[in-house]
Design a protein around this motif. Structure first.
Motif, PDB file in Angstrom:
ATOM      1  N   ASN A 100       5.394   0.065   7.009  1.00  0.00           N
ATOM      2  CA  ASN A 100       3.937   0.226   6.941  1.00  0.00           C
ATOM      3  C   ASN A 100       3.327  -0.784   5.988  1.00  0.00           C
ATOM      4  O   ASN A 100       2.231  -1.293   6.198  1.00  0.00           O
ATOM      5  CB  ASN A 100       3.590   1.636   6.436  1.00  0.00           C
ATOM      6  CG  ASN A 100       4.008   2.711   7.413  1.00  0.00           C
ATOM      7  OD1 ASN A 100       3.697   2.630   8.596  1.00  0.00           O
ATOM      8  ND2 ASN A 100       4.730   3.723   6.933  1.00  0.00           N
ATOM      9  N   SER A 210       3.112  12.438   0.312  1.00  0.00           N
ATOM     10  CA  SER A 210       4.404  11.783   0.492  1.00  0.00           C
ATOM     11  C   SER A 210       4.571  10.790  -0.647  1.00  0.00           C
ATOM     12  O   SER A 210       3.711   9.948  -0.872  1.00  0.00           O
ATOM     13  CB  SER A 210       4.432  11.050   1.831  1.00  0.00           C
ATOM     14  OG  SER A 210       5.654  10.351   1.949  1.00  0.00           O
ATOM     15  N   SER A 211       5.685  10.891  -1.351  1.00  0.00           N
ATOM     16  CA  SER A 211       5.789  10.099  -2.579  1.00  0.00           C
ATOM     17  C   SER A 211       7.195   9.647  -2.875  1.00  0.00           C
ATOM     18  O   SER A 211       8.121  10.457  -2.935  1.00  0.00           O
ATOM     19  CB  SER A 211       5.300  10.952  -3.759  1.00  0.00           C
ATOM     20  OG  SER A 211       5.726  10.364  -4.972  1.00  0.00           O
ATOM     21  N   SER A 212       7.332   8.339  -3.080  1.00  0.00           N
ATOM     22  CA  SER A 212       8.557   7.855  -3.717  1.00  0.00           C
ATOM     23  C   SER A 212       8.228   7.364  -5.122  1.00  0.00           C
ATOM     24  O   SER A 212       8.891   6.492  -5.657  1.00  0.00           O
ATOM     25  CB  SER A 212       9.246   6.803  -2.860  1.00  0.00           C
ATOM     26  OG  SER A 212       8.335   5.828  -2.436  1.00  0.00           O
ATOM     27  N   GLY A 213       7.185   7.912  -5.690  1.00  0.00           N
ATOM     28  CA  GLY A 213       6.937   7.769  -7.121  1.00  0.00           C
ATOM     29  C   GLY A 213       5.727   6.959  -7.531  1.00  0.00           C
ATOM     30  O   GLY A 213       5.141   7.214  -8.581  1.00  0.00           O
ATOM     31  N   LYS A 214       5.333   5.982  -6.714  1.00  0.00           N
ATOM     32  CA  LYS A 214       4.309   5.048  -7.178  1.00  0.00           C
ATOM     33  C   LYS A 214       2.910   5.682  -7.161  1.00  0.00           C
ATOM     34  O   LYS A 214       2.258   5.771  -8.200  1.00  0.00           O
ATOM     35  CB  LYS A 214       4.340   3.775  -6.328  1.00  0.00           C
ATOM     36  CG  LYS A 214       5.691   3.035  -6.419  1.00  0.00           C
ATOM     37  CD  LYS A 214       5.642   1.639  -5.857  1.00  0.00           C
ATOM     38  CE  LYS A 214       5.501   1.553  -4.361  1.00  0.00           C
ATOM     39  NZ  LYS A 214       6.698   2.051  -3.626  1.00  0.00           N
ATOM     40  N   TYR A 306       7.129   9.778   6.984  1.00  0.00           N
ATOM     41  CA  TYR A 306       6.605  10.044   5.633  1.00  0.00           C
ATOM     42  C   TYR A 306       5.707  11.281   5.614  1.00  0.00           C
ATOM     43  O   TYR A 306       6.050  12.307   5.036  1.00  0.00           O
ATOM     44  CB  TYR A 306       5.788   8.840   5.127  1.00  0.00           C
ATOM     45  CG  TYR A 306       6.605   7.617   4.769  1.00  0.00           C
ATOM     46  CD1 TYR A 306       7.215   7.500   3.536  1.00  0.00           C
ATOM     47  CD2 TYR A 306       6.739   6.565   5.671  1.00  0.00           C
ATOM     48  CE1 TYR A 306       7.947   6.372   3.199  1.00  0.00           C
ATOM     49  CE2 TYR A 306       7.468   5.430   5.346  1.00  0.00           C
ATOM     50  CZ  TYR A 306       8.071   5.341   4.099  1.00  0.00           C
ATOM     51  OH  TYR A 306       8.792   4.227   3.768  1.00  0.00           O
ATOM     52  N   THR A 334      -1.216   9.499   3.753  1.00  0.00           N
ATOM     53  CA  THR A 334      -0.945   8.130   3.297  1.00  0.00           C
ATOM     54  C   THR A 334      -0.749   7.141   4.446  1.00  0.00           C
ATOM     55  O   THR A 334      -0.398   5.975   4.210  1.00  0.00           O
ATOM     56  CB  THR A 334       0.293   8.126   2.382  1.00  0.00           C
ATOM     57  OG1 THR A 334       1.336   8.884   3.020  1.00  0.00           O
ATOM     58  CG2 THR A 334      -0.023   8.728   1.025  1.00  0.00           C
ATOM     59  N   GLY A 335      -0.964   7.590   5.684  1.00  0.00           N
ATOM     60  CA  GLY A 335      -0.896   6.656   6.816  1.00  0.00           C
ATOM     61  C   GLY A 335       0.442   6.731   7.537  1.00  0.00           C
ATOM     62  O   GLY A 335       1.022   7.805   7.675  1.00  0.00           O
ATOM     63  N   GLY A 336       0.910   5.584   8.015  1.00  0.00           N
ATOM     64  CA  GLY A 336       2.219   5.549   8.684  1.00  0.00           C
ATOM     65  C   GLY A 336       2.193   5.894  10.158  1.00  0.00           C
ATOM     66  O   GLY A 336       3.245   5.994  10.797  1.00  0.00           O
TER      67      GLY A 336
HETATM   68  C1  LIG Z   1       3.066   6.390   4.991  1.00  0.00           C
HETATM   69  C2  LIG Z   1       3.646   6.314   3.620  1.00  0.00           C
HETATM   70  N1  LIG Z   1       3.487   7.354   2.803  1.00  0.00           N
HETATM   71  C3  LIG Z   1       3.998   7.351   1.549  1.00  0.00           C
HETATM   72  C4  LIG Z   1       4.709   6.281   1.061  1.00  0.00           C
HETATM   73  C5  LIG Z   1       5.244   6.334  -0.340  1.00  0.00           C
HETATM   74  O1  LIG Z   1       4.358   5.711  -1.202  1.00  0.00           O
HETATM   75  P1  LIG Z   1       4.757   5.425  -2.724  1.00  0.00           P
HETATM   76  O2  LIG Z   1       5.806   4.360  -2.674  1.00  0.00           O
HETATM   77  O3  LIG Z   1       3.492   4.983  -3.351  1.00  0.00           O
HETATM   78  O4  LIG Z   1       5.272   6.680  -3.312  1.00  0.00           O
HETATM   79  C6  LIG Z   1       4.913   5.162   1.883  1.00  0.00           C
HETATM   80  C7  LIG Z   1       5.701   4.024   1.365  1.00  0.00           C
HETATM   81  O5  LIG Z   1       6.151   3.160   2.023  1.00  0.00           O
HETATM   82  C8  LIG Z   1       4.367   5.173   3.195  1.00  0.00           C
HETATM   83  O6  LIG Z   1       4.516   4.116   4.027  1.00  0.00           O
END
Ligand SMILES: Cc1ncc(COP(=O)(O)O)c(C=O)c1O
Length: 360
Positions: A100, A210-214, A306, A334-336
Motif C-alpha cells: 500500500n 491496524s498497527s505495526s507501531g508507527k 490489515y 487505514t486503507g489497503g
Molecule cells: C492498510 C494499512 N494499515 C495499517 C498499516 C500499519 O501502519 P503503521 O506501520 O503505521 O503501524 C499499514 C502499513 O503498511 C497499512 O498498509
C-alpha cells in the motif's frame, strides 16, 4: 470501558500541540480533515442480544485524497518534504510486491512532479492486480527483486544509473523520517477526530487501528498530550515486532523530534497480537468476517490483510461486552482496499447474506 462518553468537557486548546507538529517540514498532499462517519448498523448487528450499544465511528483515512487513499499519504507529507529539500527529482523505494505504501508513494510523487522507481520484492505475477496494478497505472518504473539483499543492491545501482543520466535520486528507504513522520501524522489525525466528535457533543472512549507501531505511537502521544482519557487499541497484522517496545520507542523518538518533554513506557501500549491468524499477508477467518460485516452493514470496504484484522479485534471485543451504551469507539480505517482485488475469491460467496440489516 471506563472512559468518557456524551456531553464531554470542553476540548483543550490544541494549538500548542499543533505548533510542535509544525516544527517538521511538510508538503501538502491531502485534504484534511478526512471524514468520520457513524456505523449504527454495524453497532446494532454486533449487539443484537444485548441492550446498550456502544456507538461506533469510522475515521475514513481510506479517503485520503490520492490513488485510493490510505494512512501513508499523511506521513508522506513529512517524508517527501525532506526529499524536496534535497532537490531530488527521482524517488527510488524498495517495498513489498503488494505494498500500500508503494502505491501511495507513487501517487504522492506524481503530485510533487517527482519520478518514482519501485523495487518490489517478489516476481511479476501473471495477472497484475491490486496495488501493483495501481503502481503501473500511476506510471512508476517497476523493478522486481528476489530477496531483500538483491533489493538493496538494486536501489543503490538504480540511484547510480539515475545520477549518471543527470538525475537527482533519493532512496526513500534511507530517509530516516518514516517512524517519526507516521507518528506525527497520527498525533494530528487524533486531534482531527477529537474535534470532529466534539462537534457532535461526543468524546471517544477507545480507538482501534491496524498497527505495526508507527501510527499508533502518534495516537499514544495524543493520549498523553491531551489527557482526555481515551484508550488506544492497536491490532497488529504481523508477528514481526514486539509492539509495546517498538511503539513506545517510536513515540519517544517522535516526542524528541517535536521538542516535547515526555517519556512513554511500553506498559502504556495496548496492541493485540491474536488477530494476525496464520501470519502476515494471510487472510484470517475473523478478518474475512469483519470485512464482510463492514461492507454489508455500512457499505464500507476494508481489506483482508490489515484493516479486516483490526476490525476483527473490534468485533470480538464488542461481542464480548467490553463496551457499554456510553462508549464511543473510533475505528481508524487505514486503507489497503486494493488487496481485495488480489483476494477476489474470498468475496464470491453468499454465506454472510443474513448479516444484512436492511432489505434491498
Ligand atoms: C492498510 C494499512 N494499515 C495499517 C498499516 C500499519 O501502519 P503503521 O506501520 O503505521 O503501524 C499499514 C502499513 O503498511 C497499512 O498498509
Amino acid at each position: 470501558m471506563t472512559a468518557s462518553t456524551t456531553g464531554p468537557e470542553p476540548l483543550p486548546d490544541f494549538s500548542v500541540i499543533r505548533s510542535h507538529i509544525a516544527k517538521l517540514p511538510r508538503v501538502k498532499l491531502i485534504e484534511r480533515p478526512t471524514p468520520i462517519t457513524e456505523a449504527p448498523n454495524l453497532a446494532r448487528v454486533l449487539n443484537h442480544d444485548r441492550p446498550g450499544n456502544p456507538r461506533i465511528f469510522i475515521k475514513r483515512d481510506d479517503l485520503t485524497s490520492l490513488a485510493l487513499g490510505g494512512n501513508k499519504l499523511r506521513n508522506l507529507e513529512f517524508r517527501l518534504a525532506r526529499t524536496m529539500s534535497e532537490h531530488a527529482d527521482t524517488v527510488i523505494v524498495g517495498l513489498d510486491l503488494q505494498s500500500n505504501s508503494a502505491r501511495q508513494t507513487v501517487a504522492a510523487c506524481n503530485k510533487l512532479g517527482l519520478k518514482t522507481i519501485l523495487v518490489l520484492e517478489g516476481s511479476k505475477p501473471n495477472v497484475v492486480q491490486g496495488n501493483l496494478l495501481m503502481d503501473y497505472l500511476l506510471g512508476a518504473e517497476v523493478h522486481f527483486a528476489a530477496t531483500r539483499e538483491e533489493q538493496r543492491q538494486m536501489l543503490d545501482s538504480l540511484a547510480d544509473q539515475t545520477r549518471k543520466a543527470g538525475g537527482r535520486p533519493h532512496i526513500l528507504n534511507d530517509n530516516p523520517m518514516f517512524d517519526v513522520a507516521s507518528a506525527a501524522a497520527y498525533l494530528e489525525a487524533t486531534l482531527e477526530v477529537l474535534e470532529q466528535l466534539d462537534a457532535e457533543g461526543l468524546a471517544p472512549s477507545c480507538f482501534y487501528m491496524s498497527s505495526s507501531g508507527k501510527g499508533q505511537a502518534g495516537i499514544v502521544l495524543a493520549q498523553r498530550l491531551t489527557g482526555l482519557g481515551f484508550a488506544m487499541h492497536g491490532v497488529t497484522a504481523t508477528s514481526e515486532f514486539h509492539l509495546p517496545s517498538r511503539t513506545a520507542a517510536i513515540a519517544n523518538e517522535t516526542a524528541k523530534a517535536l521538542g516535547l518533554d515526555l517519556v512513554i513506557t511500553q506498559d502504556e501500549i495496548v496492541n493485540f497480537g491474536e488477530f494476525v491468524g496464520a501470519g502476515y499477508g494471510v487472510p484470517s477467518e475473523a478478518g474475512i468476517e469483519a470485512v464482510k460485516l463492514f461492507a454489508r452493514t455500512e457499505g464500507v470496504i476494508l481489506d483482508p490483510i490489515y484493516t479486516g484484522k483490526a476490525a476483527a479485534g473490534l468485533v470480538a471485543h464488542v461481542r464480548e461486552g467490553r463496551f457499554g451504551a456510553n462508549d464511543v469507539i473510533v475505528f481508524v480505517h487505514t486503507g489497503g482496499t486494493p488487496a481485495n482485488f488480489t483476494w477476489g475469491d474470498l468475496w464470491v460467496d453468499d454465506t454472510m447474506a443474513t448479516q444484512r440489516t436492511t432489505t434491498p
